[in-house]
Design an enzyme around this catalytic site. Structure first.
Site, PDB file in Angstrom:
ATOM      1  N   LEU A 357       0.816  -1.217   0.000  1.00 12.29           N
ATOM      2  CA  LEU A 357       0.000   0.000   0.000  1.00 12.29           C
ATOM      3  C   LEU A 357       0.849   1.267   0.000  1.00 12.29           C
ATOM      4  O   LEU A 357       2.012   1.257   0.411  1.00 12.29           O
ATOM      5  CB  LEU A 357      -0.937   0.010   1.213  1.00 12.29           C
ATOM      6  CG  LEU A 357      -1.860  -1.191   1.358  1.00 12.29           C
ATOM      7  CD1 LEU A 357      -2.828  -0.974   2.507  1.00 12.29           C
ATOM      8  CD2 LEU A 357      -2.623  -1.486   0.067  1.00 12.29           C
ATOM      9  N   CYS A 358       0.231   2.347  -0.443  1.00 11.93           N
ATOM     10  CA  CYS A 358       0.950   3.599  -0.654  1.00 11.93           C
ATOM     11  C   CYS A 358       0.965   4.474   0.591  1.00 11.93           C
ATOM     12  O   CYS A 358       0.386   5.569   0.617  1.00 11.93           O
ATOM     13  CB  CYS A 358       0.328   4.358  -1.828  1.00 11.93           C
ATOM     14  SG  CYS A 358       0.557   3.513  -3.399  1.00 11.93           S
ATOM     15  N   PHE A 359       1.590   3.981   1.656  1.00 15.27           N
ATOM     16  CA  PHE A 359       1.921   4.836   2.787  1.00 15.27           C
ATOM     17  C   PHE A 359       3.039   4.178   3.581  1.00 15.27           C
ATOM     18  O   PHE A 359       3.183   2.955   3.593  1.00 15.27           O
ATOM     19  CB  PHE A 359       0.690   5.147   3.653  1.00 15.27           C
ATOM     20  CG  PHE A 359       0.291   4.078   4.628  1.00 15.27           C
ATOM     21  CD1 PHE A 359       0.550   4.230   5.974  1.00 15.27           C
ATOM     22  CD2 PHE A 359      -0.374   2.945   4.206  1.00 15.27           C
ATOM     23  CE1 PHE A 359       0.175   3.262   6.882  1.00 15.27           C
ATOM     24  CE2 PHE A 359      -0.762   1.973   5.108  1.00 15.27           C
ATOM     25  CZ  PHE A 359      -0.489   2.130   6.458  1.00 15.27           C
ATOM     26  N   TYR A 395      -8.244   0.576   0.666  1.00 11.44           N
ATOM     27  CA  TYR A 395      -7.235   1.523   0.212  1.00 11.44           C
ATOM     28  C   TYR A 395      -6.391   0.881  -0.889  1.00 11.44           C
ATOM     29  O   TYR A 395      -5.933  -0.244  -0.767  1.00 11.44           O
ATOM     30  CB  TYR A 395      -6.359   1.940   1.394  1.00 11.44           C
ATOM     31  CG  TYR A 395      -5.316   2.977   1.065  1.00 11.44           C
ATOM     32  CD1 TYR A 395      -5.667   4.151   0.423  1.00 11.44           C
ATOM     33  CD2 TYR A 395      -3.987   2.781   1.399  1.00 11.44           C
ATOM     34  CE1 TYR A 395      -4.715   5.108   0.115  1.00 11.44           C
ATOM     35  CE2 TYR A 395      -3.030   3.723   1.109  1.00 11.44           C
ATOM     36  CZ  TYR A 395      -3.400   4.893   0.458  1.00 11.44           C
ATOM     37  OH  TYR A 395      -2.446   5.838   0.161  1.00 11.44           O
TER      38      TYR A 395
END
Length: 432
Positions: A357-359, A395
């Protein structure tokens, strides 16, 4: 059978699934659910507690319909605890009769209450305003007799103190759930005098971070209240819902109490539970499901930056939400396997496991010592049967993995597909 699946059991199960083509090239991750372990845990619950106890397994822990159907078929004393209208429908659809379902949402609407009353589902009211709503609904001719089929209880906060994990503790002086016993005892007694259909009490102390002593203290408080009500209104309290919350073991170095341990402690502290005067209900979720499953995620890349070896995999905060956001309170042991599912050998190297995921916080395992991971390997996360897939995050719109059910036979493990891998089209339909 051990409470947890051992590393060797995990690897052999994954290897067998791979050999049968059940983790294909498109399966970037996979969950395998040990159905024999699930059955063993259910049997332990039935043996530990008084005969006739309703073990209403929390749907939120694992809402897969294929798993719920197995629970419903296991025994008439296995039930389901629902905390939303969809969870209620999942339980009904799985084959649980209304008398085996507890509906506990703290925010039930008029329509949800009417539905539950009409179907004869056991209800736990969260507060006095909800009791007033029920009184209005029960005054209607269409559901005036519903109380004869289900049961209605009041949730109280026993106020025995918070556990080690604040966000899952619900029995401190303040809680968003229930009616506080110490502050509202007179009002509680008055409610039972006012509503003749109110015949149960419910409490819950918390989940995972609560000690056996706290759990027993909560039940003792509930039982004392029931005895006081019954002294004024003979035989009014018939159902005692003592909740769940028994911690599951996530580390071999920190074993937790078993269901049998908990029941034995309750026998000493609350012997009245075995008197036959009450029907008992439990709401175990994590204690039933957690240790019965593992997840495998393929390693896509391995890179080194600032001296940190990072293996990028296909499971992260989408499945391990609590672990990634609050790693101090939540844990999953990890195991390194090669592309065929065998446990990797070699010198242990400190590595970080990253999700897709993008975090930056998408790190389901930080600074773990494993044989050096490579592209094509897999990381296995142990004890994922509860509060993992059920908390799946949308997400980045990633696909849910396939879920397999495993049973044992003389010929080796047998697998069934409990849930197929989610397709891209299904994800798109979700957002539409």
């Amino acid at each position: 059978m051990d409470i947890r699946m051992t590393p060797l059991e995990v690897a052999r199960a994954l290897q067998s699934a791979m050999e049968r083509g059940l983790m294909g090239s498109e399966d970037t991750s996979l969950i395998i659910y040990d159905l024999d372990r699930l059955r063993s845990r259910l049997q332990e619950a039935r043996q530990a507690f008084p005969e006739g106890t309703l073990h209403a397994v929390a749907v939120k822990a694992n809402p897969l319909p294929a798993v719920l159907r197995r629970l419903a078929d296991e025994h008439p004393c296995i039930g389901a605890e629902a905390a939303s209208l969809p969870e209620l429908e999942l339980a009904l659809g799985a084959g649980f009769g209304p008398e085996r379902i507890l509906f506990d949402s703290p925010a039930k609407t008029h329509a949800e209450l009417r539905l539950a009353l009409e179907r004869g589902i056991v209800l736990n009211a969260d507060n006095f305003q909800e009791l007033e709503r029920m009184a209005g609904l029960l005054g209607g001719a269409s559901i005036g007799a519903a109380k004869l089929h289900g049961g209605i209880g009041l949730r109280v906060n026993p106020q025995v103190g918070a556990g080690a994990i604040a966000t899952t503790s619900v029995a401190g002086q303040y809680s968003k759930f229930g009616v506080p016993v110490s502050e509202c005892r007179d009002e509680i007694l008055a409610a039972f005098e006012r509503y003749s259909w109110l015949t149960g009490l419910h409490s819950h102390v918390g989940s995972q971070g609560c000690s056996l002593e706290q759990l027993c203290a909560g039940v003792r408080t509930l039982l004392d209240l029931a005895e006081e009500i019954n002294s004024r209104l003979p035989e009014r309290i018939r159902l005692l819902d003592i909740g769940g919350g028994l911690p599951a073991t996530y580390r071999d170095s920190e074993p937790k109490s078993s269901l049998m341990d908990y029941a034995q402690a309750l026998r000493q502290r609350c012997p009245e539970l075995w008197s036959g005067r009450y029907r008992i209900a439990t709401e175990f979720g994590r204690a039933i499901h957690a240790n019965a499953a593992f997840a495998a995620a393929r390693v896509e890349y391995v890179k080194t930056q600032a001296g940190v070896v990072t293996a990028v995999t296909h499971l992260g905060a989408d499945m391990f939400l609590r672990k990634c956001y609050n790693p101090g309170d939540w844990h999953h042991d990890v195991l390194a396997v090669d592309g065929s599912g065998q446990i990797k050998a070699g010198e242990a190297v400190v590595q970080t496991i990253a999700g897709p995921l993008c975090f930056q916080g998408d790190l389901p395992a930080r600074d773990v010592s494993l044989p050096l991971l490579e592209q094509g390997d897999a990381v296995c996360f142990r004890d994922v049967g509860a509060y993992t897939l059920s908390m799946w995050s949308r997400y980045n719109s990633r696909q849910m993995p396939a879920v397999l059910g495993m049973t044992r036979s003389e010929e080796g493990p047998r697998f069934t597909i409990l849930r197929a891998r989610e397709s891209v089209e299904q994800v798109l339909r979700f957002w539409e």
